[in-house]
Scaffold this active site. Structure first.
Site, PDB file in Angstrom:
ATOM      1  CE  LYS A   1     -10.220  -5.879  -2.015  1.00  9.19           C
ATOM      2  NZ  LYS A   1      -9.296  -5.154  -2.936  1.00  9.19           N
TER       3      LYS A   1
ATOM      4  NE  ARG B   1      -4.224  -6.728  -0.116  1.00  7.62           N
ATOM      5  CZ  ARG B   1      -4.519  -5.453   0.140  1.00  7.62           C
ATOM      6  NH1 ARG B   1      -3.574  -4.608   0.507  1.00  7.62           N
ATOM      7  NH2 ARG B   1      -5.768  -5.024   0.041  1.00  7.62           N
TER       8      ARG B   1
ATOM      9  CG  HIS C   1     -11.426  -3.163   2.035  1.00 11.18           C
ATOM     10  ND1 HIS C   1     -10.873  -2.006   1.537  1.00 11.18           N
ATOM     11  CD2 HIS C   1     -12.207  -2.775   3.086  1.00 11.18           C
ATOM     12  CE1 HIS C   1     -11.316  -0.971   2.241  1.00 11.18           C
ATOM     13  NE2 HIS C   1     -12.126  -1.407   3.184  1.00 11.18           N
TER      14      HIS C   1
ATOM     15  NE  ARG D   1      -4.548   0.005   4.686  1.00 10.84           N
ATOM     16  CZ  ARG D   1      -5.019   0.238   3.454  1.00 10.84           C
ATOM     17  NH1 ARG D   1      -6.199  -0.267   3.087  1.00 10.84           N
ATOM     18  NH2 ARG D   1      -4.328   0.954   2.598  1.00 10.84           N
TER      19      ARG D   1
ATOM     20  CE1 TYR E   1     -12.462  -0.536  -2.825  1.00  5.93           C
ATOM     21  CE2 TYR E   1     -14.307  -1.821  -3.662  1.00  5.93           C
ATOM     22  CZ  TYR E   1     -13.076  -1.755  -3.026  1.00  5.93           C
ATOM     23  OH  TYR E   1     -12.472  -2.915  -2.583  1.00  5.93           O
TER      24      TYR E   1
ATOM     25  CG  PHE F   1      -8.107   1.021 -10.147  1.00  4.92           C
ATOM     26  CD1 PHE F   1      -8.888   0.899  -9.002  1.00  4.92           C
ATOM     27  CD2 PHE F   1      -7.075   1.945 -10.153  1.00  4.92           C
ATOM     28  CE1 PHE F   1      -8.658   1.681  -7.890  1.00  4.92           C
ATOM     29  CE2 PHE F   1      -6.834   2.752  -9.036  1.00  4.92           C
ATOM     30  CZ  PHE F   1      -7.626   2.616  -7.900  1.00  4.92           C
TER      31      PHE F   1
ATOM     32  CB  THR G   1      -2.306  -2.101  -2.887  1.00  9.22           C
ATOM     33  OG1 THR G   1      -2.602  -1.204  -1.815  1.00  9.22           O
ATOM     34  CG2 THR G   1      -3.516  -2.228  -3.787  1.00  9.22           C
TER      35      THR G   1
ATOM     36  CD  GLU H   1     -13.956   1.299   4.337  1.00  5.93           C
ATOM     37  OE1 GLU H   1     -13.528   0.366   5.063  1.00  5.93           O
ATOM     38  OE2 GLU H   1     -13.243   1.907   3.521  1.00  5.93           O
TER      39      GLU H   1
ATOM     40  CG  ASN I   1      -5.900  -6.482  -3.337  1.00  7.27           C
ATOM     41  OD1 ASN I   1      -7.094  -6.724  -3.175  1.00  7.27           O
ATOM     42  ND2 ASN I   1      -5.417  -5.254  -3.338  1.00  7.27           N
TER      43      ASN I   1
HETATM   44  P1  GTP Z   1      -8.304  -2.048  -0.233  1.00  6.37           P
HETATM   45  O1  GTP Z   1      -7.926  -2.579   1.107  1.00  6.37           O
HETATM   46  O2  GTP Z   1      -9.036  -3.017  -1.113  1.00  6.37           O
HETATM   47  O3  GTP Z   1      -8.953  -0.679  -0.195  1.00  6.37           O
HETATM   48  O4  GTP Z   1      -6.917  -1.909  -0.945  1.00  6.37           O
HETATM   49  P2  GTP Z   1      -5.895  -0.763  -0.755  1.00  6.37           P
HETATM   50  O5  GTP Z   1      -6.357   0.229   0.247  1.00  6.37           O
HETATM   51  O6  GTP Z   1      -4.590  -1.439  -0.571  1.00  6.37           O
HETATM   52  O7  GTP Z   1      -5.956  -0.124  -2.177  1.00  6.37           O
HETATM   53  P3  GTP Z   1      -6.838   1.098  -2.700  1.00  6.37           P
HETATM   54  O8  GTP Z   1      -7.873   1.491  -1.704  1.00  6.37           O
HETATM   55  O9  GTP Z   1      -5.896   2.113  -3.203  1.00  6.37           O
HETATM   56  O10 GTP Z   1      -7.552   0.434  -3.962  1.00  6.37           O
HETATM   57  C1  GTP Z   1      -8.684  -0.358  -3.802  1.00  6.37           C
HETATM   58  C2  GTP Z   1      -8.552  -1.570  -4.691  1.00  6.37           C
HETATM   59  O11 GTP Z   1      -8.507  -1.177  -6.058  1.00  6.37           O
HETATM   60  C3  GTP Z   1      -7.257  -2.346  -4.473  1.00  6.37           C
HETATM   61  O12 GTP Z   1      -7.336  -3.256  -3.411  1.00  6.37           O
HETATM   62  C4  GTP Z   1      -7.092  -3.045  -5.796  1.00  6.37           C
HETATM   63  O13 GTP Z   1      -7.962  -4.179  -5.873  1.00  6.37           O
HETATM   64  C5  GTP Z   1      -7.579  -1.988  -6.761  1.00  6.37           C
HETATM   65  N1  GTP Z   1      -6.494  -1.124  -7.184  1.00  6.37           N
HETATM   66  C6  GTP Z   1      -5.909  -0.119  -6.504  1.00  6.37           C
HETATM   67  N2  GTP Z   1      -4.951   0.492  -7.194  1.00  6.37           N
HETATM   68  C7  GTP Z   1      -4.920  -0.153  -8.384  1.00  6.37           C
HETATM   69  C8  GTP Z   1      -4.139   0.024  -9.557  1.00  6.37           C
HETATM   70  O14 GTP Z   1      -3.285   0.897  -9.649  1.00  6.37           O
HETATM   71  N3  GTP Z   1      -4.395  -0.832 -10.583  1.00  6.37           N
HETATM   72  C9  GTP Z   1      -5.339  -1.779 -10.496  1.00  6.37           C
HETATM   73  N4  GTP Z   1      -5.530  -2.575 -11.530  1.00  6.37           N
HETATM   74  N5  GTP Z   1      -6.100  -1.984  -9.409  1.00  6.37           N
HETATM   75  C10 GTP Z   1      -5.899  -1.179  -8.368  1.00  6.37           C
HETATM   76 MG    MG Z   2      -8.326   1.198   0.220  1.00  8.75          MG
END
Ligand code: GTP
Ligand code: MG
Length: 138
Positions: free
Chosen positions: A9, A102, A119, A85, A49, A57, A91, A130, A116
């Site tokens: 990212k 991370r 992805h 993962r 997304y 968020f 996350t 994707e 973080n």
């Molecule tokens: P990705 O690998 O980026 O998809 O991360 P993930 O699968 O661990 O998380 P998810 O798909 O649920 O969310 C996508 C992204 O949104 C995350 O990587 C974070 O950058 C952001 N995000 C997710 N949940 C939160 C949250 O509760 N608060 C905030 N501020 N950001 C969030």
């Molecule tokens: Mg995700």
């Protein structure tokens, strides 16, 4: 065999962590099958997304993800979707286990978006969807 879409990212790219992330992927034994540096468009991020549309968020996330270049990769290897993962860690970088990307390289920067670093696709269906967004030529 199995493929996953990985993004370094904008925070990870700007910190110069693309090489470190790719190093860990290769050290794990996964193969790089496509690689690009690109600044994501809002259109592609909205597709990427879509599942998060409407969440608090979502807008900050799209703003952040379109703020600068990312390194995008397609990786390949049996189990690479859950495997990456696991390499990435939780996350929330504060909670991510040391040893993970991370956990080792991320922290809370006190901002609206969880910066973080990476992805990774979360299922075979997500990976296929994707990869078509980021590498339509594949
Ligand atoms: P990705 O690998 O980026 O998809 O991360 P993930 O699968 O661990 O998380 P998810 O798909 O649920 O969310 C996508 C992204 O949104 C995350 O990587 C974070 O950058 C952001 N995000 C997710 N949940 C939160 C949250 O509760 N608060 C905030 N501020 N950001 C969030
Ligand atoms: Mg995700």
């Amino acid at each position: 065999s199995e493929r996953s879409l990985v993004l370094v990212k904008p925070d990870g790219y700007a910190r110069g962590l693309s090489g470190e992330v790719l190093r860990r992927i290769e050290a794990k034994g996964y193969t790089l099958v496509a690689l690009a540096v690109t600044t994501p468009t809002r259109e592609n991020l909205a597709r990427h997304y879509a599942e998060h549309e409407g969440k608090p968020f979502y807008e900050p996330l799209l703003e952040f993800m379109s703020s600068g270049p990312v390194t995008a990769a397609v990786i390949e290897g049996q189990g690479c979707i859950p495997g990456f993962r696991a390499l990435a860690g939780a996350t929330n970088p504060t909670e991510a286990a040391p040893g993970s990307i991370r956990g080792d390289l991320g922290r809370d920067w006190g901002e609206k978006v969880q910066k973080n670093i990476v992805h990774g696709s979360d299922s075979p269906e997500s990976a296929e969807r994707e990869i078509a967004i980021w590498f339509p030529e594949l």
